[in-house]
Design an enzyme around this catalytic site. Sequence first.
Site, short mmCIF file in Angstrom:
data_model
loop_
_atom_site.label_atom_id
_atom_site.label_comp_id
_atom_site.label_asym_id
_atom_site.label_seq_id
_atom_site.Cartn_x
_atom_site.Cartn_y
_atom_site.Cartn_z
N ARG A 104 32.43 -4.86 37.20
CA ARG A 104 32.04 -6.37 37.54
C ARG A 104 30.93 -6.82 36.67
NH1 ARG A 104 30.71 -8.26 43.93
NH2 ARG A 104 28.76 -7.19 43.09
N THR A 108 28.20 -12.79 35.58
CA THR A 108 29.25 -13.66 35.95
C THR A 108 30.02 -13.34 37.21
OG1 THR A 108 30.96 -12.70 34.67
CG2 THR A 108 29.43 -14.30 33.48
N ASP A 200 26.10 0.49 46.30
CA ASP A 200 26.89 0.34 44.98
C ASP A 200 27.49 1.69 44.93
OD1 ASP A 200 27.83 0.98 42.32
OD2 ASP A 200 26.82 -0.64 41.68
N ASP A 203 27.66 3.99 41.86
CA ASP A 203 26.47 4.59 41.66
C ASP A 203 26.16 5.74 42.69
OD1 ASP A 203 25.80 3.08 39.48
OD2 ASP A 203 24.49 1.65 40.26
C1 PRP Z 1 32.58 -2.24 42.19
C2 PRP Z 1 33.79 -1.69 43.34
C3 PRP Z 1 34.84 -2.78 42.91
C4 PRP Z 1 34.16 -3.99 42.72
C5 PRP Z 1 33.88 -4.96 44.03
O1 PRP Z 1 32.79 -1.80 41.06
O2 PRP Z 1 34.17 -0.24 43.09
O3 PRP Z 1 35.61 -2.25 41.88
O4 PRP Z 1 32.71 -3.44 42.45
O5 PRP Z 1 33.60 -6.03 43.65
P1 PRP Z 1 34.63 -7.46 43.57
O6 PRP Z 1 35.33 -7.43 44.78
O7 PRP Z 1 33.44 -8.26 43.85
O8 PRP Z 1 35.09 -7.45 42.22
P2 PRP Z 1 31.73 -1.92 39.97
O9 PRP Z 1 32.06 -3.30 39.17
O10 PRP Z 1 30.47 -1.72 40.55
O11 PRP Z 1 32.05 -0.87 38.79
P3 PRP Z 1 31.75 0.75 39.16
O12 PRP Z 1 32.92 1.29 40.10
O13 PRP Z 1 32.11 1.29 37.75
O14 PRP Z 1 30.59 0.97 39.31
N1 URA Z 2 30.34 -3.11 44.48
C1 URA Z 2 30.03 -2.22 45.19
O1 URA Z 2 29.72 -1.02 44.82
N2 URA Z 2 28.95 -2.70 46.45
C2 URA Z 2 29.40 -3.88 47.02
O2 URA Z 2 28.65 -4.07 48.07
C3 URA Z 2 29.99 -4.65 46.32
C4 URA Z 2 30.42 -4.38 44.97
#
Ligand code: PRP
Ligand code: URA
Length: 209
Positions: A104, A108, A200, A203
């Site tokens: 994400r 944006t 997160d 993370d």
């Molecule tokens: C997180 C999570 C989802 C997304 C959810 O991933 O694992 O994929 O955010 O958010 P949304 O519903 O608003 O799209 P992230 O983009 O943090 O990537 P990562 O798993 O690589 O940390």
């Molecule tokens: N992605 C995450 O990992 N946590 C949140 O709360 C939202 C998006």
Amino acid sequence: MAKLQILDHPLIQHKLSLIRQKDKGAKEFRELVEEIAMLMAYEVTRHLPLKEVEIETPVTTATTKMLEGKKLAVVAILRAGLGMVNGFVKLIPAARVGHIGLYRDPDTLEPVEYFSKLPQDVPEREIILIDPMLATGGSASAAISLLKNKGARLIKLVVLVAAPEGVERIQKDHPDIEIYTAALDQGLNDHAYIVPGLGDAGDRFFGTK
Ligand code: PRP
Ligand code: URA
């Protein structure tokens, strides 16, 4: 409209409360996510068809039931979805595993695709799409669109924590999808993090923050 099911099994709820706690380190977080995923896998596979088989027990022959062999694929949204894969494949080892790389964009909030590797016979498989977090719903919606473009017809979305905004987004974009979550939280904060959420997920799972 996309059906929403909250998996309220006491073990799922207990373990989810543990991983929400900010003092849980990556080791404990990983172990618990895998355990919750396994419990969720148990719940979302309740519908799998069975067939009758003749077997021999040490005592006699018997007619019993085994899985008919419906083709499944577990597809993880990277990165955080990786944390749920083991829990699923421990219970359904014959499932193929696919990956969709999305992150994400922090400015944006739109999902950016960077990788995709899926089984070749996606149209013949029921897809279980896994990601711990359904926040704005942008990532899951994009992953579902990608799967549909590859011919997927039956997709279940399985998340640990959902925000109402994400559920509404999926219901609007993909009304044919069933959503399973362990919790439906209050909503999103100004940074589109789920409240109360668990932070997160990627993370915390990988220890990258
Ligand atoms: C997180 C999570 C989802 C997304 C959810 O991933 O694992 O994929 O955010 O958010 P949304 O519903 O608003 O799209 P992230 O983009 O943090 O990537 P990562 O798993 O690589 O940390
Ligand atoms: N992605 C995450 O990992 N946590 C949140 O709360 C939202 C998006």
